[in-house]
Write a protein that holds these residues in place. Structure first.
Motif, PDB file in Angstrom:
ATOM      1  N   THR A 187      46.279  40.220  36.684  1.00 16.97           N
ATOM      2  CA  THR A 187      45.322  40.605  35.636  1.00 16.97           C
ATOM      3  C   THR A 187      45.855  41.807  34.861  1.00 16.97           C
ATOM      4  OG1 THR A 187      43.587  39.794  37.078  1.00 16.97           O
ATOM      5  CG2 THR A 187      42.887  41.087  35.187  1.00 16.97           C
ATOM      6  N   HIS A 193      34.255  38.262  37.080  1.00 16.29           N
ATOM      7  CA  HIS A 193      35.636  38.420  36.604  1.00 16.29           C
ATOM      8  C   HIS A 193      35.794  37.444  35.425  1.00 16.29           C
ATOM      9  CE1 HIS A 193      39.824  39.044  36.366  1.00 16.29           C
ATOM     10  NE2 HIS A 193      40.181  38.862  37.623  1.00 16.29           N
ATOM     11  N   GLN A 239      39.231  35.961  34.142  1.00 17.19           N
ATOM     12  CA  GLN A 239      39.840  34.968  35.033  1.00 17.19           C
ATOM     13  C   GLN A 239      39.207  33.610  34.748  1.00 17.19           C
ATOM     14  OE1 GLN A 239      42.487  35.270  37.263  1.00 17.19           O
ATOM     15  NE2 GLN A 239      42.287  33.034  37.279  1.00 17.19           N
ATOM     16  N   ARG A 299      34.553  37.199  43.211  1.00 16.05           N
ATOM     17  CA  ARG A 299      33.928  37.375  41.885  1.00 16.05           C
ATOM     18  C   ARG A 299      34.348  36.271  40.914  1.00 16.05           C
ATOM     19  NH1 ARG A 299      37.075  43.007  41.606  1.00 16.05           N
ATOM     20  NH2 ARG A 299      39.214  42.270  41.728  1.00 16.05           N
ATOM     21  N   THR A 300      35.564  35.723  41.133  1.00 17.49           N
ATOM     22  CA  THR A 300      36.027  34.705  40.177  1.00 17.49           C
ATOM     23  C   THR A 300      35.119  33.468  40.212  1.00 17.49           C
ATOM     24  OG1 THR A 300      37.514  33.624  41.744  1.00 17.49           O
ATOM     25  CG2 THR A 300      38.452  35.414  40.442  1.00 17.49           C
ATOM     26  N   ARG A 328      40.841  32.924  48.216  1.00 16.85           N
ATOM     27  CA  ARG A 328      41.175  33.554  49.499  1.00 16.85           C
ATOM     28  C   ARG A 328      39.956  34.275  50.063  1.00 16.85           C
ATOM     29  NH1 ARG A 328      41.860  39.372  49.221  1.00 16.85           N
ATOM     30  NH2 ARG A 328      41.429  39.885  47.059  1.00 16.85           N
ATOM     31  N   GLN A 387      38.009  37.352  50.831  1.00 17.65           N
ATOM     32  CA  GLN A 387      38.021  38.696  50.227  1.00 17.65           C
ATOM     33  C   GLN A 387      37.838  39.726  51.344  1.00 17.65           C
ATOM     34  OE1 GLN A 387      38.010  39.117  46.432  1.00 17.65           O
ATOM     35  NE2 GLN A 387      38.965  37.153  46.886  1.00 17.65           N
ATOM     36  N   LEU A 416      44.797  33.299  42.626  1.00 22.76           N
ATOM     37  CA  LEU A 416      45.858  34.054  43.277  1.00 22.76           C
ATOM     38  C   LEU A 416      45.438  35.533  43.380  1.00 22.76           C
ATOM     39  CD1 LEU A 416      49.015  32.458  41.593  1.00 22.76           C
ATOM     40  CD2 LEU A 416      47.994  31.867  43.804  1.00 22.76           C
ATOM     41  N   PRO A 417      45.867  36.289  44.342  1.00 23.86           N
ATOM     42  CA  PRO A 417      46.853  35.936  45.350  1.00 23.86           C
ATOM     43  C   PRO A 417      46.289  34.987  46.417  1.00 23.86           C
ATOM     44  CG  PRO A 417      45.912  38.099  45.822  1.00 23.86           C
ATOM     45  CD  PRO A 417      45.332  37.651  44.520  1.00 23.86           C
TER      46      PRO A 417
HETATM   47  C1  NCD Z   1      41.293  37.637  41.791  1.00 23.03           C
HETATM   48  C2  NCD Z   1      40.487  38.915  41.760  1.00 23.03           C
HETATM   49  O1  NCD Z   1      41.032  40.008  41.655  1.00 23.03           O
HETATM   50  O2  NCD Z   1      39.275  38.787  41.840  1.00 23.03           O
HETATM   51  N1  NCD Z   1      42.623  37.787  41.380  1.00 23.03           N
HETATM   52  C3  NCD Z   1      42.933  37.781  40.060  1.00 23.03           C
HETATM   53  O3  NCD Z   1      42.381  38.535  39.278  1.00 23.03           O
HETATM   54  N2  NCD Z   1      43.823  36.883  39.648  1.00 23.03           N
HETATM   55  C4  NCD Z   1      41.152  36.898  43.066  1.00 23.03           C
HETATM   56  C5  NCD Z   1      41.434  37.597  44.345  1.00 23.03           C
HETATM   57  O4  NCD Z   1      41.787  38.772  44.404  1.00 23.03           O
HETATM   58  O5  NCD Z   1      41.281  36.938  45.363  1.00 23.03           O
END
Ligand code: NCD
Length: 468
Positions: free
Chosen positions: A56, A133, A136, A166-167, A261, A263, A302-303
């Protein structure tokens, strides 16, 4: 309305038509990324990342460089005056006087809204705790649209940590608005929060079939489901005969699998961490062999950690690296639009279910506060100036939604501010689940966190003060 000088704090800050127009602009920019360098010359972007980030932050910074602008940055709370106890609002005011646009990632939910309220320049939320987010989501939708040509009518599975991720919150709202069916496959104990689910059904008017109401065949096909969201645009028949039609629906498979993933950094206790890790669902070659996944594209913000097998990287259905790459043209288009360097035309009227609902606001200081410990309004340094504010989203039961973090509270007591009309004897409080909640006009409604709070404000119990 154009996008210039606006902020992007939640995905609902952009209408569907604006998102589509932003995608068209990103398409044009992607043709020659290196030819956009005169669009934001002389502009400065502040890049404030107070949580770890690779994609990001670097894609935002790349985007600004590609547009010819400059970047100032702070990536560690410990190296800013926030560590000395400075409030988010003061930081926002100051940074807003240096930069033309601010991108912020912060661990507190609602922090980006506070920055947008005080900075005086456009602010982009690059992730506020476990809340939202939105950029994203723009990358996610853009990738899905490129692969599948449309979002409407698609079946999309959200996979993994739906509680703290959050995504998936921002993405779920957007998918609902664009008319996709959402299959929820959460790791156990990490189901989609109630406030997100409620928003999906109240704001976007779709229907949520939860695990308990699904029949056994449906529950397990093609993976264990904890809920399924059907938009109002789902076939009529599907909305009316849930279990049979859901089986037919699920047999069609999923168009996209959105993996996330665990968190780990947001888990409450070590015990929670242990339990979650053991039971986390994995996407691998074996799973994707099932016929329901033949045409499924695999996405991941990701990650990744262990939830997405490396063996899938060579599979043509894997889109996660492309998704990360598309972050640059998307963020270039967004920055150029918010800075007014580009304009887009959008239709005036949109379909009604794509517009979030307007609710009455509750702003009185009567003791009700957001109970979410991660909410910006609950932090010691912010309490002095942030006045708790809530949307009154329901009267049955009385439900208030925090305007910063969206978490809901269910306060127990209410009263009318109209008590004083000559009769002190009518200065009474009632239970929030009594019929009085609908009798008191919204502009007179007083809400209390407890009977003690109501009494501290001089109210005495009425005959409706006991909960039913
Ligand atoms: C995500 C985030 O930061 O929420 N990553 C991102 O911005 N690409 C997803 C995550 O950290 O698992």
């Amino acid at each position: 309305m154009g996008l210039a000088n606006r902020s992007l704090v939640t995905i609902d800050d952009l209408s569907n038509a604006e998102i589509e127009a932003l995608f068209s602009l990103a398409d044009k920019m992607a043709v020659s990324l290196e030819k956009q360098f005169n669009l934001c010359q002389g502009k400065i972007m502040a890049s404030l990342f107070f949580e770890p980030s690779t994609r990001t932050r670097l894609s935002f910074e790349t985007a600004m460089h590609r547009l010819g602008g400059r970047v100032i940055s702070a990536v560690n709370v410990g190296e800013t005056s926030l560590a000395k106890g400075e409030s988010v609002a003061d930081m926002a005011r100051v940074v807003g006087s240096y930069a033309d646009i601010i991108v912020i990632r912060h661990p507190w939910e609602g922090a980006a809204k506070v920055v947008a309220d005080y900075a005086g320049v456009p602010v982009i939320n690059a992730g506020d705790g476990g809340h939202e987010h939105p950029t994203q989501t723009l990358c996610d939708l853009y990738t899905i649209k490129k692969e599948k040509k449309t979002i409407r009518g698609l079946r999309i599975a959200l996979w993994g940590d739906l509680k703290y991720g959050r995504t998936v919150h921002s993405l779920a709202y957007a998918l609902a608005r664009f008319g996709a069916t959402i299959h929820f496959r959460a790791a156990s104990g990490l189901e989609m929060p109630d406030y997100v689910k409620r928003k999906l059904t109240t704001e976007y008017k779709g229907r949520l079939e939860e695990y308990e109401t699904l029949d056994d065949v449906v529950k397990e096909r093609p993976f264990p489901l904890d809920a399924i969201y059907l938009t109002p645009s789902s076939p009529h028949q599907l909305a009316n005969i849930p279990s049979v039609s859901l089986q037919i629906e699920l047999a069609k498979g999923v168009d996209a699998l959105y993996v996330t993933r665990l968190q780990q950094e947001r888990l409450n206790a070590e015990a929670e961490e242990k339990e979650m890790k053991n039971d986390y669902p994995v996407v691998d070659k074996k799973l994707l062999k099932k016929k329901e996944f033949r045409e499924t594209v695999v996405l991941h913000p990701l990650p990744r950690v262990d939830e997405l097998a490396y063996e899938l990287d060579v599979d043509p259905r894997s889109m996660y690296f492309k998704q990360a790459e598309l972050g640059v043209p998307i963020r270039m288009a967004l920055i150029a639009l918010l800075l007014g360097a580009k304009e887009i035309a959008t239709p005036r009227k949109e379909e009604s279910f794509t517009q979030p609902k307007e609710y009455a606001l509750y702003q009185r200081e009567t003791g009700v506060r957001c109970t979410n410990r991660q909410c910006v309004s609950a932090q010691k340094t912010e309490k002095g100036y942030i006045k708790p504010q809530f949307k009154i989203v329901s009267c049955r039961p009385l439900t208030l939604r925090c305007i910063y973090c969206d978490h809901e509270i269910f306060p127990p007591c209410i009263a009318s501010s109209h008590w004083h009309e000559g009769r002190l004897v009518s200065k009474r409080y009632h239970s929030a689940d009594s019929h009085m909640v609908r009798k008191i006009r919204p502009e007179h409604l007083m809400i209390f966190a407890s009977a003690k709070d109501a009494e501290a404000h001089g109210f005495k119990p009425s005959s409706y003060a006991q909960p039913n």
